[in-house]
Design an enzyme around this catalytic site. Structure first.
Site, mmCIF file in Angstrom:
data_model
loop_
_atom_site.group_PDB
_atom_site.id
_atom_site.type_symbol
_atom_site.label_atom_id
_atom_site.label_comp_id
_atom_site.label_asym_id
_atom_site.label_seq_id
_atom_site.Cartn_x
_atom_site.Cartn_y
_atom_site.Cartn_z
ATOM 1 N N SER A 46 -16.567 -66.412 -27.792
ATOM 2 C CA SER A 46 -15.389 -66.819 -27.031
ATOM 3 C C SER A 46 -15.608 -66.585 -25.531
ATOM 4 O O SER A 46 -15.331 -67.454 -24.707
ATOM 5 C CB SER A 46 -14.175 -66.031 -27.531
ATOM 6 O OG SER A 46 -13.149 -66.063 -26.583
ATOM 7 N N SER A 47 -16.133 -65.403 -25.203
ATOM 8 C CA SER A 47 -16.355 -65.086 -23.782
ATOM 9 C C SER A 47 -17.381 -66.006 -23.151
ATOM 10 O O SER A 47 -17.227 -66.435 -22.007
ATOM 11 C CB SER A 47 -16.855 -63.648 -23.632
ATOM 12 O OG SER A 47 -15.810 -62.764 -23.846
ATOM 13 N N SER A 70 -7.208 -59.260 -3.528
ATOM 14 C CA SER A 70 -7.516 -59.929 -2.265
ATOM 15 C C SER A 70 -6.613 -61.127 -2.016
ATOM 16 O O SER A 70 -6.547 -61.639 -0.893
ATOM 17 C CB SER A 70 -8.981 -60.385 -2.244
ATOM 18 O OG SER A 70 -9.830 -59.297 -2.474
ATOM 19 N N HIS A 103 -22.902 -51.888 -18.747
ATOM 20 C CA HIS A 103 -22.545 -51.642 -17.362
ATOM 21 C C HIS A 103 -22.051 -52.885 -16.638
ATOM 22 O O HIS A 103 -20.996 -52.843 -16.016
ATOM 23 C CB HIS A 103 -23.605 -50.889 -16.563
ATOM 24 C CG HIS A 103 -22.931 -50.283 -15.383
ATOM 25 N ND1 HIS A 103 -22.226 -49.115 -15.452
ATOM 26 C CD2 HIS A 103 -22.697 -50.777 -14.144
ATOM 27 C CE1 HIS A 103 -21.617 -48.906 -14.298
ATOM 28 N NE2 HIS A 103 -21.892 -49.893 -13.484
ATOM 29 N N LYS A 152 -15.201 -53.184 0.362
ATOM 30 C CA LYS A 152 -14.014 -53.887 -0.135
ATOM 31 C C LYS A 152 -12.742 -53.095 0.179
ATOM 32 O O LYS A 152 -11.751 -53.658 0.652
ATOM 33 C CB LYS A 152 -14.127 -54.131 -1.646
ATOM 34 C CG LYS A 152 -15.331 -54.973 -2.019
ATOM 35 C CD LYS A 152 -15.240 -55.479 -3.437
ATOM 36 C CE LYS A 152 -14.407 -56.714 -3.510
ATOM 37 N NZ LYS A 152 -15.121 -57.972 -3.353
ATOM 38 N N THR A 212 -18.629 -51.333 -2.618
ATOM 39 C CA THR A 212 -17.270 -51.041 -3.072
ATOM 40 C C THR A 212 -16.446 -50.485 -1.928
ATOM 41 O O THR A 212 -15.275 -50.839 -1.744
ATOM 42 C CB THR A 212 -17.304 -50.041 -4.246
ATOM 43 O OG1 THR A 212 -18.303 -50.460 -5.165
ATOM 44 C CG2 THR A 212 -15.972 -49.998 -4.951
ATOM 45 N N ASP A 242 -7.608 -79.948 -14.349
ATOM 46 C CA ASP A 242 -7.626 -79.083 -15.536
ATOM 47 C C ASP A 242 -8.969 -78.365 -15.522
ATOM 48 O O ASP A 242 -9.747 -78.496 -14.580
ATOM 49 C CB ASP A 242 -7.478 -79.908 -16.832
ATOM 50 C CG ASP A 242 -6.927 -79.052 -17.977
ATOM 51 O OD1 ASP A 242 -7.491 -77.970 -18.235
ATOM 52 O OD2 ASP A 242 -5.929 -79.461 -18.608
ATOM 53 N N HIS A 253 -8.954 -48.158 -30.094
ATOM 54 C CA HIS A 253 -8.299 -48.196 -28.783
ATOM 55 C C HIS A 253 -9.253 -48.814 -27.745
ATOM 56 O O HIS A 253 -8.880 -49.741 -27.023
ATOM 57 C CB HIS A 253 -7.878 -46.796 -28.352
ATOM 58 C CG HIS A 253 -7.500 -46.680 -26.909
ATOM 59 N ND1 HIS A 253 -6.371 -47.282 -26.388
ATOM 60 C CD2 HIS A 253 -8.100 -46.068 -25.857
ATOM 61 C CE1 HIS A 253 -6.303 -47.028 -25.093
ATOM 62 N NE2 HIS A 253 -7.354 -46.297 -24.741
ATOM 63 N N GLU A 302 -20.564 -55.149 -18.012
ATOM 64 C CA GLU A 302 -19.237 -55.315 -18.621
ATOM 65 C C GLU A 302 -18.167 -54.578 -17.814
ATOM 66 O O GLU A 302 -17.048 -55.067 -17.646
ATOM 67 C CB GLU A 302 -19.271 -54.794 -20.068
ATOM 68 C CG GLU A 302 -17.922 -54.635 -20.747
ATOM 69 C CD GLU A 302 -17.223 -55.948 -21.033
ATOM 70 O OE1 GLU A 302 -17.905 -56.989 -21.053
ATOM 71 O OE2 GLU A 302 -15.998 -55.925 -21.244
ATOM 72 N N TRP A 314 -16.151 -46.740 -29.184
ATOM 73 C CA TRP A 314 -16.305 -48.150 -28.781
ATOM 74 C C TRP A 314 -17.733 -48.420 -28.331
ATOM 75 O O TRP A 314 -18.172 -49.554 -28.270
ATOM 76 C CB TRP A 314 -15.298 -48.529 -27.688
ATOM 77 C CG TRP A 314 -15.751 -48.278 -26.286
ATOM 78 C CD1 TRP A 314 -15.631 -47.105 -25.602
ATOM 79 C CD2 TRP A 314 -16.404 -49.192 -25.410
ATOM 80 N NE1 TRP A 314 -16.180 -47.239 -24.354
ATOM 81 C CE2 TRP A 314 -16.666 -48.511 -24.199
ATOM 82 C CE3 TRP A 314 -16.813 -50.524 -25.509
ATOM 83 C CZ2 TRP A 314 -17.307 -49.106 -23.112
ATOM 84 C CZ3 TRP A 314 -17.458 -51.115 -24.413
ATOM 85 C CH2 TRP A 314 -17.696 -50.413 -23.243
ATOM 86 N N ARG A 346 -15.038 -35.144 -24.695
ATOM 87 C CA ARG A 346 -14.202 -36.267 -25.092
ATOM 88 C C ARG A 346 -14.339 -36.491 -26.592
ATOM 89 O O ARG A 346 -15.203 -35.911 -27.241
ATOM 90 C CB ARG A 346 -14.605 -37.524 -24.316
ATOM 91 C CG ARG A 346 -15.996 -38.024 -24.629
ATOM 92 C CD ARG A 346 -16.459 -39.081 -23.654
ATOM 93 N NE ARG A 346 -15.880 -40.381 -23.956
ATOM 94 C CZ ARG A 346 -16.453 -41.549 -23.626
ATOM 95 N NH1 ARG A 346 -17.620 -41.563 -22.996
ATOM 96 N NH2 ARG A 346 -15.872 -42.693 -23.912
ATOM 97 N N TYR A 365 -18.096 -54.180 -14.671
ATOM 98 C CA TYR A 365 -17.766 -54.995 -13.492
ATOM 99 C C TYR A 365 -17.077 -56.286 -13.895
ATOM 100 O O TYR A 365 -16.300 -56.842 -13.118
ATOM 101 C CB TYR A 365 -19.025 -55.213 -12.642
ATOM 102 C CG TYR A 365 -19.452 -53.896 -12.077
ATOM 103 C CD1 TYR A 365 -18.794 -53.389 -10.960
ATOM 104 C CD2 TYR A 365 -20.404 -53.110 -12.708
ATOM 105 C CE1 TYR A 365 -19.105 -52.132 -10.478
ATOM 106 C CE2 TYR A 365 -20.719 -51.852 -12.225
ATOM 107 C CZ TYR A 365 -20.072 -51.367 -11.107
ATOM 108 O OH TYR A 365 -20.367 -50.131 -10.648
ATOM 109 N N HIS A 408 -27.432 -44.798 -16.082
ATOM 110 C CA HIS A 408 -26.662 -43.630 -15.625
ATOM 111 C C HIS A 408 -25.669 -43.185 -16.694
ATOM 112 O O HIS A 408 -25.085 -42.121 -16.582
ATOM 113 C CB HIS A 408 -25.978 -43.875 -14.272
ATOM 114 C CG HIS A 408 -24.892 -44.898 -14.275
ATOM 115 N ND1 HIS A 408 -24.657 -45.753 -13.233
ATOM 116 C CD2 HIS A 408 -23.958 -45.218 -15.199
ATOM 117 C CE1 HIS A 408 -23.635 -46.542 -13.508
ATOM 118 N NE2 HIS A 408 -23.192 -46.238 -14.692
ATOM 119 N N HIS A 409 -25.497 -44.009 -17.724
ATOM 120 C CA HIS A 409 -24.705 -43.564 -18.884
ATOM 121 C C HIS A 409 -25.541 -42.677 -19.801
ATOM 122 O O HIS A 409 -25.047 -42.190 -20.806
ATOM 123 C CB HIS A 409 -24.200 -44.768 -19.674
ATOM 124 C CG HIS A 409 -23.301 -45.662 -18.881
ATOM 125 N ND1 HIS A 409 -21.946 -45.494 -18.805
ATOM 126 C CD2 HIS A 409 -23.575 -46.739 -18.095
ATOM 127 C CE1 HIS A 409 -21.420 -46.416 -18.027
ATOM 128 N NE2 HIS A 409 -22.386 -47.192 -17.572
#
Lengths: 539, 384
Positions: free
Chosen positions: A178-179, A277, A262, A340, A337, A114, A85, A264, A150, A459, A266, A311-312
């Site tokens: 790819s990314s 926006s 991390h 925004k 943040t 293009d 998932h 990732e 994951w 979890r 963002y 922080h993880h």
């Protein structure tokens, strides 16, 4: 200006190959296409398919958690579901959706014919289905799919992993390639192909946020590739990067992973900021408040994302100085943040607001993403995090920023630009119904999970103690409501493609920017000569 | 400085008292929806920090959502609202950058204090080594010159309860065969490590959550102020039975602890004696069945049929029916590259001999040979 020269070059190139006809016929149109709109569509359809696949994994999880006890699946398969998932949603649904929107919209927003590197564009999409076919095929293998979450912490994902972990590693390598190709293309396009006069500070915010996101991707995807390669060596070539018995370090894995992980996070939210926006000013009939500060805030968030990874890992036993540094740095993210969110609300303040479907999703984004921001701030407080860490509180937090955050922004963007893509208006009533079902469903699904986490439910467990029964049942009901509502979205999109009220070029009353100066549906080739900038380019 | 600090601490304590009042009003519900206050100084400070930040967020939320809702109601086109033309203000951007920074600093100060306290594990009166295994906890008391007290703590909930064949007990999934026992009002230091993958040891009422990582020894501590039974769970995904390795801690008066500890020391001595006792195959098989159910059944299943391919069958397998030396080797040292753990360090000699003998003479196997605890002792001391 140099970008004019490049555009000229493209024009000559076009004449050589006579590209001015419409698309090719049949399957080869899609296989060989170098057209940014076709590739954008491919990304979006692929993402939708992965969203439904990843969602069905989530429904299996919520089905098992409907009641205490083991009813439907065994613990190992449950772990396969949580892992798949996460992987499918992050790498298959959210990221390709943003790349699809970038492909469709960035050239049209900056007045380019293009993407800068069209052939690489084709390749960066077409390797993705192979990566996910390989990853999903592990479900059919005897050893089962990856079952280590994951985040694939070593040594659970190395020494103790099922044999299929090698397929997982190879799939991650392909997704990363790819990314990286996708982001090189986006950077090359934005920096070289802007229409004359479109300076950086005149670019639409979606373009800005994607430019920053693309740099984040280039910076961290190689780190992800590195960490899975180290795993590959540990598993097959006898190294001990993460194996304590061989002198390795399991915590090193987490540092490398989250140095990718991390930013990732963002990567999955900055393009969302861009979409929101674009939408809020349109339906508030008012310019975006604080364009410059939006750009600076996005850049600040991107910078901070590189210095908060641990922080993880507050519970891994870092030294006190490390805990304090990462706590303070993480709290700092609340500042840009907040800026925004305040800017979005100030844009609506004293506007002239209407509530079409894209705007409904955008408003829900502001409300619910802010919720996720609050819990994010709570999680930053290291002593409190010792209680929150790895509980359902964290699950609630990151789903609030990813589902009503990233996913709602994608939905908002899809509804916003769908008339431009198809030339038809979608069914507004069904769109609103889809919104309200999703909005109600998502809150029933994730809000009770805050309570579960605070009350002590970890979890990634397939079964739970009896005091968690009520909120799990409510959460599962919300999950099914939200999950099945998404079939309505598929129906609305197909209905819109097949017909509907003819959309004008502007589509929306107060739309702004170059993409709304071309007809609806957008012709196969747009801006083959650089456009004149309208007076108001960005919001 | 002085008055400022006073005002700050007054505001802080007002903020901290408010949640207590709220909390006591909702005493009945608190357990189900909020963080427990817990039974240690640290857990209370953590709870206060949690409530403080929750309330700060709630207040910010009221303002932010208030302005948003106001705008959505007041400035709708259908009510004839005309859009204003303003779109930037450097002053206001600076204001709403600075105010959050001040709030964050106000949050960071108490958080730093609590964190420093949590990290001070010095002057402990008792040290306990906690080792995570797939999927059980081992507790070893380190501060005694006599016989070492060390035991495993396994899930006590039955499979029938999990599979819905039996009514679920009150502490479903949060009960163990042997809880950790510690004395009240004593500074106990926990040293955490793991034997296989990463686990995480959590007791919400202590506000202690620390990862148990192979190759690392982490540190945490607790002074529990009330006797009682406290329950928690493993919180780091550690494989198939991650959801089935609870933590249970009994906190007792010092005298009761001393009595319990002496009993455990006697038991350890008795086991040492058992190793040298005469064992028959019948008594080993009988003992082995209990060991098998606790340690082996989760993977190799009740009747030895296993869950291939990850967990091979024991019934009719070449290992359980082949030379006993190989069988002993795998049980003692594990099978590298597979999920089979090394049980040599986990079980005592009696249990090792019993379970090996059981696997060869039950579960559909009838090899007819056996290994005694004394022989296991011999093999283990030779390999050392």
């Amino acid at each position: 200006m140099s970008n004019v020269g490049i555009l000229d070059g493209h024009d000559t190139h076009h004449d050589d190959h006579d590209h001015h006809h419409g698309p090719a016929k049949g399957i080869t149109r899609w296989l060989y296409t170098t057209n940014h709109k076709d590739i954008g569509s491919l990304y979006l359809w692929f993402s939708l398919a992965m969203f439904l696949l990843g969602g069905s994994f989530a429904l299996i999880i919520r089905l098992e958690l409907f009641q205490p006890g083991l009813q439907f699946v065994q613990p190992d398969f449950f772990n396969q579901m949580t892992t798949m998932h996460g992987l499918v949603m992050v790498f298959g649904a959210v990221m390709p959706a943003f790349v699809g929107l970038a492909n469709w919209m960035i050239p049209m927003m900056i007045g380019a014919p293009d993407m800068a590197l069209p052939r690489m564009n084709n390749w960066s999409f077409w390797i993705l289905p192979f990566a996910f076919a390989m990853l999903a095929s592990t479900l059919l293998m005897e050893a089962g799919a990856p079952n280590f979450g994951w985040t694939f912490y070593a040594p659970l994902s190395t020494t103790y992993a099922p044999e299929t972990v090698t397929f997982f590693i190879f799939a991650i390598h392909i997704m990363g390639a790819s990314s990286i190709m996708g982001s090189i293309n986006i950077i090359a396009t934005i920096q070289n192909l802007r229409a004359p006069g479109m300076t950086y500070m005149k670019m639409p915010l979606f373009v800005w946020t994607w430019l920053i996101t693309a740099y984040l991707l280039i910076a961290v995807m190689p780190v992800l590739a590195g960490v899975v390669t180290m795993m590959l060596f540990d598993i097959h070539f006898g190294t001990s990067f993460f194996n304590a018995a061989g002198g390795g370090d399991p915590v090193l894995f987490q540092h490398v992973f989250w140095f990718f992980g991390h930013p990732e996070v963002y990567i999955m939210i900055l393009p969302a900021f861009g979409i929101i926006s674009e939408i809020i000013p349109t339906f508030s009939r008012k310019r975006l408040f604080g364009y410059d500060s939006m750009v600076y805030a996005t850049s600040s968030i991107a910078f901070l994302s590189f210095i908060v990874w641990a922080h993880h890992m507050f519970t891994t036993g870092m030294p006190l100085a490390g805990e304090l540094f990462f706590m303070y740095a993480t709290m700092m993210i609340a500042v840009p943040t907040g800026v925004k969110v305040f800017n979005w609300i100030s844009t609506m303040f004293k506007g002239s607001i209407t509530f079409e479907t894209p705007m409904l999703f955008a408003i829900a984004f502001v409300v619910l993403f802010t919720m996720g921001g609050f819990t994010g701030l709570m999680l930053a407080i290291a002593p409190a995090d010792f209680q929150y860490h790895d509980t359902y509180f964290v699950v609630a937090h990151f789903h609030y920023v990813l589902v009503p955050g990233a996913v709602f922004s994608i939905m908002a963007g899809a509804y916003y630009w769908l008339p431009k893509w198809t030339g038809n208006m979608f069914d507004e009533n069904l769109g609103k119904l889809h919104f309200w079902l999703s909005f109600v469903g998502i809150n029933i699904l994730f809000f009770p999970q805050h309570f579960l986490g605070l009350a002590g439910m970890p979890r990634r467990i397939p079964d739970y103690a009896l005091q968690f029964a009520d909120y799990n049942m409510i959460s599962s009901i919300g999950a099914f409501l939200f999950g099945f509502s998404q079939l309505l979205f598929v129906f609305i999109v197909i209905k819109c493609i097949r017909g509907g009220k003819q959309a004008s070029s502007e589509v929306w009353e107060s739309s702004h920017g170059l993409e709304w100066t071309v007809p609806s549906p957008a012709p196969y080739h747009t801006f083959t000569t650089p456009p004149e900038l309208p007076k108001r380019v960005h919001s | 400085m002085q008055p400022k600090t006073k005002i700050f601490s007054a505001v802080l304590s007002a903020c901290c008292l408010f949640p207590y009042q709220l909390a006591s009003a909702a005493e009945d519900y608190r357990e189900g929806i909020n963080m427990p206050v817990g039974v240690t100084e640290i857990s209370r400070s953590t709870y206060d920090l949690h409530m403080l930040i929750t309330i700060i967020c709630a207040l910010i939320g009221v303002v932010v959502y208030g302005v948003l809702i106001w705008s959505l109601v007041k400035y709708r086109k259908s009510k004839g609202a005309k859009a204003a033309d303003f779109h930037e203000s450097t002053t206001i951007e600076i204001v709403w950058t600075l105010i959050p920074i001040l709030i964050l600093v106000a949050m960071a100060i108490p958080s730093t204090g609590v964190l420093r306290q949590i990290y001070d594990a010095s002057e402990s009166e008792m040290d306990i080594l906690i080792t995570g295994y797939q999927w059980r906890w081992q507790y070893s008391y380190l501060d005694d010159e006599g016989e070492e007290v060390s035991f495993f703590s396994n899930l006590a909930t039955t499979d029938d309860q999990i599979n819905g064949l039996d009514e679920k007990s009150e502490n479903y999934l949060l009960e163990v065969d042997q809880p950790l026992v510690i004395p009240v009002d004593t500074k106990v230091r926990f040293l955490l490590t793991a034997a296989d993958v990463i686990h995480s040891w959590w007791v919400p009422d202590f506000a202690v959550k620390k990862d148990a990582i192979p190759g690392f020894i982490n540190e945490s501590w607790v002074i529990v102020e009330e006797t009682g039974t406290y329950r928690g769970q493993c919180t780091e995904l550690c494989g198939q039975d991650h959801g089935f390795m609870p933590v249970v801690v009994e906190v007792v008066e010092q005298e009761e602890f001393d009595r319990w500890y002496a009993e455990r020391q006697e038991e350890a001595a008795a086991i040492a004696e058992l190793v040298n006792q005469e064992w028959t195959m019948e008594s080993l098989v009988a003992q082995g069945e209990t060991v098998y159910r606790t340690f082996c059944m989760a993977c190799h299943q009740q009747n030895g049929q296993g869950l291939p391919p990850a967990f091979p069958a024991l019934t009719g397998s070449p290992l359980t029916n082949g030379p006993i030396e190989d069988h002993i080797d795998v049980v003692l040292n594990g099978a590298p590259g597979t999920a089979m753990a090394a049980f040599g360090g986990q079980l005592n000699e009696v249990d090792l001999a019993a379970v090996i003998t059981y696997e060869r003479n039950a579960l559909g196997n009838s090899v007819g040979d056996m290994v005694t605890p004394a022989e296991i002792f011999q093999i283990q001391s030779e390999s050392e």
